[in-house]
Enzyme design. Structure first.
Site, PDB file in Angstrom:
ATOM      1  N   HIS A  44      11.082  -8.706 -19.947  1.00 11.36           N
ATOM      2  CA  HIS A  44       9.968  -9.650 -20.066  1.00 11.36           C
ATOM      3  C   HIS A  44       9.583  -9.936 -21.518  1.00 11.36           C
ATOM      4  CE1 HIS A  44       9.413  -9.720 -15.807  1.00 11.36           C
ATOM      5  NE2 HIS A  44       9.054  -8.463 -15.728  1.00 11.36           N
ATOM      6  N   ASP A  91      16.209  -7.560 -10.950  1.00 16.35           N
ATOM      7  CA  ASP A  91      14.822  -7.118 -10.861  1.00 16.35           C
ATOM      8  C   ASP A  91      14.030  -8.116 -10.020  1.00 16.35           C
ATOM      9  OD1 ASP A  91      12.788  -5.198 -12.713  1.00 16.35           O
ATOM     10  OD2 ASP A  91      11.866  -7.060 -12.007  1.00 16.35           O
ATOM     11  N   HIS A  93      11.114  -9.295 -10.496  1.00 17.08           N
ATOM     12  CA  HIS A  93      10.377 -10.241 -11.332  1.00 17.08           C
ATOM     13  C   HIS A  93      11.351 -11.037 -12.201  1.00 17.08           C
ATOM     14  CE1 HIS A  93       7.508  -6.890 -10.559  1.00 17.08           C
ATOM     15  NE2 HIS A  93       6.674  -7.895 -10.353  1.00 17.08           N
ATOM     16  N   ASP A 108      12.776  -2.834  -8.090  1.00 15.87           N
ATOM     17  CA  ASP A 108      11.492  -3.146  -7.482  1.00 15.87           C
ATOM     18  C   ASP A 108      11.577  -4.222  -6.400  1.00 15.87           C
ATOM     19  OD1 ASP A 108      12.185  -4.787  -9.593  1.00 15.87           O
ATOM     20  OD2 ASP A 108      10.259  -4.668 -10.613  1.00 15.87           O
TER      21      ASP A 108
END
Length: 307
Positions: free
Chosen positions: A121, A158, A160, A242
């Site tokens: 990120h 992931d 996200h 996740d």
């Protein structure tokens, strides 16, 4: 062989009580990997010059200057620094670069970097989403610049969107960045129309509550053909766990076996196109048991592919 790169410094990045990105994540994962026949490597420290491939010096200096002598410093709503955070992040980048060197040098077939904080990120000059530096993107740039590669693929599963990796590689014609992610979900980026300056970005949104069967169909029909067409010389994986059905931060319904499957398939493509060369680095995964089980399955598949 498969290399496992980590460092005790990554356990010194401490977050406030109740924060999902906590020391216990790495402790549980490393415990799950005990007993496996891996080439265990102590991660080196990255240098500022390494980071400059993606981040400007004033950003690096800002992060360094914000590290507190004690307690915490909050960079944004989710991202915190403690006294050990900068060194932990530099070990994470150092691990990924060393892994690239080992894989490209033929010392090992593939590698997994068990480090934290995560990286995907972090944008060019913005820390966010628990991340300080763009580890996977930095590993890709290192492979391109130091090992003179022409085509490096980053695959991020992931839950996200890897907005940082997208930002850091947006203008990099020598890299293909593929991200699957739950949408809608934080950070709100990752639409298919976001394609990069050289049509080198591929975003694959997945609907909340969709399961591993949907993921497998999507990867088989969209991601894997694009990856094979690209013919990568190295595959870098942003391995977030996740998307697991037990994870508290999202609503995808993958199982541990889904992470095993996606790893096996990516390793098969690597075997077809780049002599099996894969470097994987840990991103998210916030249910401790799910992270440990899925992370072990991921590494076991890397080991199987390295035989």
């Amino acid at each position: 062989m498969t290399a496992l790169l980590t460092h005790a410094d990554c356990l010194t990045h401490v977050t406030p009580e109740g924060h999902p990105e906590r020391v216990a994540r790495l402790e549980h994962l490393l415990h799950a990997l005990e007993g496996l026949e891996l080439t265990r490597v102590t991660a080196p420290m990255a240098s500022d010059d390494d980071l400059l491939r993606c981040h400007p010096q004033d950003y690096i200096d800002m992060i360094r200057s914000r590290v507190p002598a004690e307690g915490f410093d909050q960079l944004d709503g989710d991202t915190w620094l403690s006294p050990g955070s900068f060194n932990a992040a530099m070990r994470g980048v150092g691990a990924a670069l060393k892994a690239v060197d080992m894989v490209m040098g033929g010392e090992v077939k593939n590698a997994f970097c068990a480090t934290r904080p995560p990286g995907h990120h972090a944008e060019t000059s913005t820390p966010m989403g628990f991340c300080l530096f763009g580890t996977a993107a930095l590993a890709a740039k290192h492979a391109l610049d130091v090992h003179n590669l022409d085509r490096v693929a980053v695959v991020d599963f992931d839950v996200h969107h890897g907005n940082g990796t997208q930002d850091l590689l947006w203008n990099e014609a020598r890299a293909l960045a593929i991200t699957s992610h739950q949408s809608p979900l934080w950070p709100g980026t990752g639409e298919p129309k976001e394609r990069g300056a050289h049509n080198n970005i591929m975003n694959v949104p997945l609907a909340p509550a969709s399961d591993g069967a949907v993921m497998r169909k999507t990867y088989t029909s969209k991601v894997f053909p694009r990856l094979r067409e690209y013919d990568p010389q190295l595959i870098i994986i942003s391995a977030g766990f996740d998307a697991h059905q037990d994870d508290p931060l999202a609503q995808l319904e993958w199982t541990t076996d889904d992470f095993r499957w996606i790893t096996r398939e990516l390793c098969q493509i690597a075997a077809e196109h780049c002599d099996g060369r894969v470097v994987s680095t840990l991103e998210g995964g916030y249910d401790l048991q799910a992270l440990a089980a899925s992370g072990r399955a991921h590494v076991e598949e890397l080991m199987e592919a390295a035989q």
